[in-house]
Structures are given as C-alpha cells and as structure tokens.
Design a protein around this motif. Sequence first.
Motif, mmCIF file in Angstrom:
data_model
loop_
_atom_site.group_PDB
_atom_site.id
_atom_site.type_symbol
_atom_site.label_atom_id
_atom_site.label_comp_id
_atom_site.label_asym_id
_atom_site.label_seq_id
_atom_site.Cartn_x
_atom_site.Cartn_y
_atom_site.Cartn_z
ATOM 1 N N GLY A 99 48.252 94.308 36.950
ATOM 2 C CA GLY A 99 47.277 94.197 38.019
ATOM 3 C C GLY A 99 45.980 94.986 37.892
ATOM 4 O O GLY A 99 45.308 95.198 38.904
ATOM 5 N N MET B 264 52.405 96.222 42.845
ATOM 6 C CA MET B 264 52.555 96.530 44.277
ATOM 7 C C MET B 264 52.655 98.035 44.524
ATOM 8 O O MET B 264 52.097 98.550 45.491
ATOM 9 C CB MET B 264 53.813 95.840 44.838
ATOM 10 N N ASP C 31 52.204 85.965 38.643
ATOM 11 C CA ASP C 31 52.668 86.242 37.282
ATOM 12 C C ASP C 31 54.132 85.811 37.189
ATOM 13 O O ASP C 31 54.832 85.758 38.197
ATOM 14 C CB ASP C 31 52.537 87.731 36.941
ATOM 15 N N ALA D 87 47.924 87.775 43.523
ATOM 16 C CA ALA D 87 48.235 87.986 42.107
ATOM 17 C C ALA D 87 49.490 87.197 41.748
ATOM 18 O O ALA D 87 50.532 87.354 42.391
ATOM 19 C CB ALA D 87 48.465 89.481 41.845
ATOM 20 N N LEU E 147 54.680 92.596 38.525
ATOM 21 C CA LEU E 147 54.206 92.502 39.912
ATOM 22 C C LEU E 147 54.718 93.664 40.760
ATOM 23 O O LEU E 147 54.016 94.131 41.658
ATOM 24 C CB LEU E 147 54.621 91.161 40.520
ATOM 25 N N THR F 267 51.405 89.144 46.195
ATOM 26 C CA THR F 267 51.919 88.787 44.870
ATOM 27 C C THR F 267 52.921 87.642 44.996
ATOM 28 O O THR F 267 53.581 87.505 46.035
ATOM 29 C CB THR F 267 52.644 89.975 44.196
#
Length: 204
Positions: free
Chosen positions: A51, A78, A68, A66, A74, A90
């Motif tokens: 990120g 976060m 992925d 976001a 992720l 996310t």
Amino acid sequence: MTQHPDAMKWNGRYQTDGHYRQQGRASQLLQQFAHLLPKDGVVLDAAAGVGVNALFVAQLGIHVVALDISEVGLRLLMQKAKELGVGVETAVFDLTTPHFPQNCVDAILNFRFLERAAFPAYRQALRPGGLLFFETFVHTDSGDVPSYFLAPGELHHAFADFEIVHSVETAVRGHRSGNMRPVAQLIARKPGDWRLETGDCTNL
Ligand SMILES: C[S@@+](CC[C@H](N)C(=O)[O-])C[C@H]1O[C@@H](n2cnc3c(N)ncnc32)[C@H](O)[C@@H]1O
C-alpha cells in the motif's frame, strides 16, 4: 487463506519482507502528478500490495480502495493506515477475472503489475474524464516472461483512444534489487462527458 497461486506467492513474500517494503516511497510518477488526482473522487489502487501508493493517496485526504490478491499485503496496509490515522478500504480481488461497475471510478492506479485482462475492466470502471495512472516493467530480453512484461510501445497503444497526459518509457530503480529497470509510464484520461454518462456505483 486464499489458494490462488499468485496469492500464495505474494503472501509468502509479504510475510518475509512486507514491513521492509512499506518503508519504500510512493511512486515518483504518482508524486509528480498527484495534483491531477480528484480531491472528492474515488481512487482504485489495483494490485496495491502493502500500500505505499494507496497510503500516499489516502494521506492527501482522498478516498482510496485498495485491491490485491494477497490478504497478507492488505493486512499490512490496513495496519499502516491505522498507524497513520488514515482510512483505506481494501478488498481481496483477483485482477485476472476483473469486473467493476461502469463509469464509477475517478482514477485507477496500476503500479508494478501487469494483467492485460484488466485493461477492458479499467476502461469500464473509469468514469468519463477519469484518469489511469500506470507504470510497469517493459520486457528487455528473451528471458523475460511476456505475460509479466509490457512490449515497448504496448501501453501507449492500448490506451491510444484516451487523452494522453503523460507517456514515457524510462527506467526506475527496482524496490528490492536497487537496479534501474525499464518501465512504461502512462497517465491517460478516459474520453467522454461524465455529466452525460454516470453509472450505478452503489456496489463499488
Ligand atoms: C510488484 S507488487 C506491486 C505492488 C504495488 N502496486 C507497488 O507498486 O508497490 C505486485 C502485486 O500484484 C499483486 N497481484 C499478483 N497477482 C494478482 C492478481 N491476480 N490479482 C490481484 N493482484 C495480484 C501481488 O499480490 C502484489 O501485491
């Protein structure tokens, strides 16, 4: 845990070096053209990883989603967002079979990732006037796996019907190797008038 091979590969990498990767800076291209990002819009960071780019955009006060395949990446994202006191949405998402609502996203970031199947989905997801920020590696020798590398000129050609804001083939320093690596950079605006073409964005 997701069993997708890309997820397994990247989860393993991020378990080892995810914190280290988070010390990296946001893409120079993104920093240079950040003034073009819509202050009130939604920015999608595709293949966001841990990120660095999504967090940079969130720190500008912009709403970021976001995506992925790696839940480990992720999760680190976060945690960092919490430390920084910024919000980022996310979702674990496979960009080999992408589907997005039409005409809903104000900007898409695609950095250091190539999935050609996502190109039509990016076109669909961007609202008219929305911006694609793209930077990924260009293939240099016959040892490169073509599915992971752009051919020279390919990116520009793929979005030639967009308004091209910036299109350059250059070299940037690799995160892990520190070596200069050839990349294609593109910033391009989807044509059309957003006032005439809005989508149903409730499921974004
Ligand atoms: C080189 S990293 C780039 C991360 C980030 N964009 C950056 O520039 O720091 C590539 C990312 O693509 C993600 N990825 C690989 N295959 C994917 C797929 N099928 N769908 C979504 N993400 C995927 C990986 O998990 C990884 O986070």
